[in-house]
Design an enzyme around this catalytic site. Sequence first.
Site, PDB file in Angstrom:
ATOM      1  N   LYS A  13      35.690  41.754  53.094  1.00  7.08           N
ATOM      2  CA  LYS A  13      34.377  41.080  53.133  1.00  7.08           C
ATOM      3  C   LYS A  13      34.471  39.625  52.688  1.00  7.08           C
ATOM      4  O   LYS A  13      33.950  38.749  53.350  1.00  7.08           O
ATOM      5  CB  LYS A  13      33.408  41.721  52.116  1.00  7.08           C
ATOM      6  CG  LYS A  13      32.760  42.984  52.514  1.00  7.08           C
ATOM      7  CD  LYS A  13      31.605  43.329  51.580  1.00  7.08           C
ATOM      8  CE  LYS A  13      31.917  43.331  50.105  1.00  7.08           C
ATOM      9  NZ  LYS A  13      32.734  44.407  49.609  1.00  7.08           N
ATOM     10  N   ARG A  88      23.541  45.657  46.516  1.00  8.13           N
ATOM     11  CA  ARG A  88      24.532  46.719  46.369  1.00  8.13           C
ATOM     12  C   ARG A  88      23.889  48.046  45.984  1.00  8.13           C
ATOM     13  O   ARG A  88      24.568  49.049  45.873  1.00  8.13           O
ATOM     14  CB  ARG A  88      25.482  46.305  45.274  1.00  8.13           C
ATOM     15  CG  ARG A  88      26.941  46.564  45.628  1.00  8.13           C
ATOM     16  CD  ARG A  88      27.731  45.850  44.608  1.00  8.13           C
ATOM     17  NE  ARG A  88      29.123  46.051  44.631  1.00  8.13           N
ATOM     18  CZ  ARG A  88      30.002  45.072  44.776  1.00  8.13           C
ATOM     19  NH1 ARG A  88      29.600  43.853  45.027  1.00  8.13           N
ATOM     20  NH2 ARG A  88      31.272  45.330  44.675  1.00  8.13           N
ATOM     21  N   ARG A 127      46.551  43.178  46.844  1.00  4.80           N
ATOM     22  CA  ARG A 127      45.760  41.960  46.657  1.00  4.80           C
ATOM     23  C   ARG A 127      46.095  41.237  45.344  1.00  4.80           C
ATOM     24  O   ARG A 127      46.203  41.839  44.296  1.00  4.80           O
ATOM     25  CB  ARG A 127      44.274  42.335  46.657  1.00  4.80           C
ATOM     26  CG  ARG A 127      43.333  41.199  46.345  1.00  4.80           C
ATOM     27  CD  ARG A 127      41.942  41.469  46.846  1.00  4.80           C
ATOM     28  NE  ARG A 127      41.206  42.449  46.075  1.00  4.80           N
ATOM     29  CZ  ARG A 127      39.969  42.845  46.370  1.00  4.80           C
ATOM     30  NH1 ARG A 127      39.358  42.366  47.439  1.00  4.80           N
ATOM     31  NH2 ARG A 127      39.347  43.729  45.630  1.00  4.80           N
ATOM     32  N   ARG A 159      43.456  41.423  40.130  1.00  2.00           N
ATOM     33  CA  ARG A 159      42.149  41.476  39.482  1.00  2.00           C
ATOM     34  C   ARG A 159      42.151  42.673  38.540  1.00  2.00           C
ATOM     35  O   ARG A 159      42.725  43.702  38.877  1.00  2.00           O
ATOM     36  CB  ARG A 159      41.063  41.687  40.548  1.00  2.00           C
ATOM     37  CG  ARG A 159      40.400  40.429  40.986  1.00  2.00           C
ATOM     38  CD  ARG A 159      39.514  40.632  42.174  1.00  2.00           C
ATOM     39  NE  ARG A 159      38.494  41.669  42.014  1.00  2.00           N
ATOM     40  CZ  ARG A 159      37.524  41.888  42.901  1.00  2.00           C
ATOM     41  NH1 ARG A 159      37.440  41.151  43.988  1.00  2.00           N
ATOM     42  NH2 ARG A 159      36.647  42.842  42.708  1.00  2.00           N
ATOM     43  N   ARG A 170      35.463  52.464  41.924  1.00  2.49           N
ATOM     44  CA  ARG A 170      34.673  51.522  42.734  1.00  2.49           C
ATOM     45  C   ARG A 170      34.327  52.117  44.093  1.00  2.49           C
ATOM     46  O   ARG A 170      33.242  51.901  44.627  1.00  2.49           O
ATOM     47  CB  ARG A 170      35.439  50.193  42.903  1.00  2.49           C
ATOM     48  CG  ARG A 170      35.440  49.387  41.611  1.00  2.49           C
ATOM     49  CD  ARG A 170      36.456  48.274  41.638  1.00  2.49           C
ATOM     50  NE  ARG A 170      36.198  47.280  42.637  1.00  2.49           N
ATOM     51  CZ  ARG A 170      37.130  46.517  43.195  1.00  2.49           C
ATOM     52  NH1 ARG A 170      38.392  46.658  42.848  1.00  2.49           N
ATOM     53  NH2 ARG A 170      36.815  45.628  44.087  1.00  2.49           N
TER      54      ARG A 170
HETATM   55  P1  AMP Z   1      33.144  42.344  44.145  1.00  6.80           P
HETATM   56  O1  AMP Z   1      33.891  41.083  43.896  1.00  6.80           O
HETATM   57  O2  AMP Z   1      32.004  42.172  45.114  1.00  6.80           O
HETATM   58  O3  AMP Z   1      34.057  43.488  44.503  1.00  6.80           O
HETATM   59  O4  AMP Z   1      32.436  42.752  42.751  1.00  6.80           O
HETATM   60  C1  AMP Z   1      33.210  43.029  41.599  1.00  6.80           C
HETATM   61  C2  AMP Z   1      32.355  43.734  40.569  1.00  6.80           C
HETATM   62  O5  AMP Z   1      31.250  42.917  40.183  1.00  6.80           O
HETATM   63  C3  AMP Z   1      31.719  45.050  41.026  1.00  6.80           C
HETATM   64  O6  AMP Z   1      32.596  46.156  40.921  1.00  6.80           O
HETATM   65  C4  AMP Z   1      30.544  45.163  40.046  1.00  6.80           C
HETATM   66  O7  AMP Z   1      30.972  45.550  38.757  1.00  6.80           O
HETATM   67  C5  AMP Z   1      30.084  43.702  39.944  1.00  6.80           C
HETATM   68  N1  AMP Z   1      29.075  43.359  40.965  1.00  6.80           N
HETATM   69  C6  AMP Z   1      29.203  42.447  41.974  1.00  6.80           C
HETATM   70  N2  AMP Z   1      28.081  42.357  42.696  1.00  6.80           N
HETATM   71  C7  AMP Z   1      27.212  43.254  42.156  1.00  6.80           C
HETATM   72  C8  AMP Z   1      25.885  43.660  42.465  1.00  6.80           C
HETATM   73  N3  AMP Z   1      25.207  43.134  43.505  1.00  6.80           N
HETATM   74  N4  AMP Z   1      25.303  44.599  41.684  1.00  6.80           N
HETATM   75  C9  AMP Z   1      25.952  45.132  40.626  1.00  6.80           C
HETATM   76  N5  AMP Z   1      27.207  44.822  40.281  1.00  6.80           N
HETATM   77  C10 AMP Z   1      27.840  43.881  41.026  1.00  6.80           C
END
Ligand code: AMP
Length: 211
Positions: A13, A88, A127, A159, A170
């Site tokens: 994404k 989300r 990654r 990460r 996740r």
């Molecule tokens: P991502 O980089 O989009 O994979 O997000 C990494 C982490 O950030 C996720 O596993 C959540 O802990 C948090 N996170 C990111 N966006 C959201 C969201 N819209 N709502 C809740 N938690 C979020």
Amino acid sequence: MRLIILGAPGVGKGTQAKKIASKFKIPHISTGDILRAEIDKGSEMGRKAAEFVHSGKLVPDEIILGMIKDEFKTEKFKDGFLMDGFPRTLEQAVKFSELLEELDMNLDRVINITVDEGEIVKRINNRLICDKCKKVFKLNDFKDDNLTCNFCGSKLSKRKDDSEAVIKNRLEVYKLQTEPLVDFYTKKGLVENIDGIGSENEIFERILARL
Ligand code: AMP
């Protein structure tokens, strides 16, 4: 152009979001990137979010919705946006629809990238992210142990939430809390399902063909 990009963690994404945002000259807002930056800064929001992000749980809706409302107070999104990692949860999606309605804005499309789970785990294991400029790399593109960023020269790391145990969590969280959004936006006639298997450019071309 007002877009949302959906898909499980690791489907690519973020990579596609950057390409789309640059092609259409619209701001790319990644809630994950914002949260990681706040955690690195040690801000109050970062401190509140850290335990959720590092364990692969979702940050509470009120923190995320507050963050999005603050972003939309600026003029930045007037001519379009690409949301990546938000909404989300159904609660976030409903509140986001209300916010857009208040601002007299409509969504144009929701891009949903699909990849099977085995491939996702492989991709996340592969990654790496630059400690400083946050560019994303693939471990198997490196021929030796010198894992440094070819943009800024800083060290590359995994990460924290890309560890095997957290990835499982996740993906579980995605299925339970985020996947229902595909239905939510399909009912609004907005979803474009995109096969996420292929090269970055092939996937990008598939997306462009639907926009
Ligand atoms: P991502 O980089 O989009 O994979 O997000 C990494 C982490 O950030 C996720 O596993 C959540 O802990 C948090 N996170 C990111 N966006 C959201 C969201 N819209 N709502 C809740 N938690 C979020």
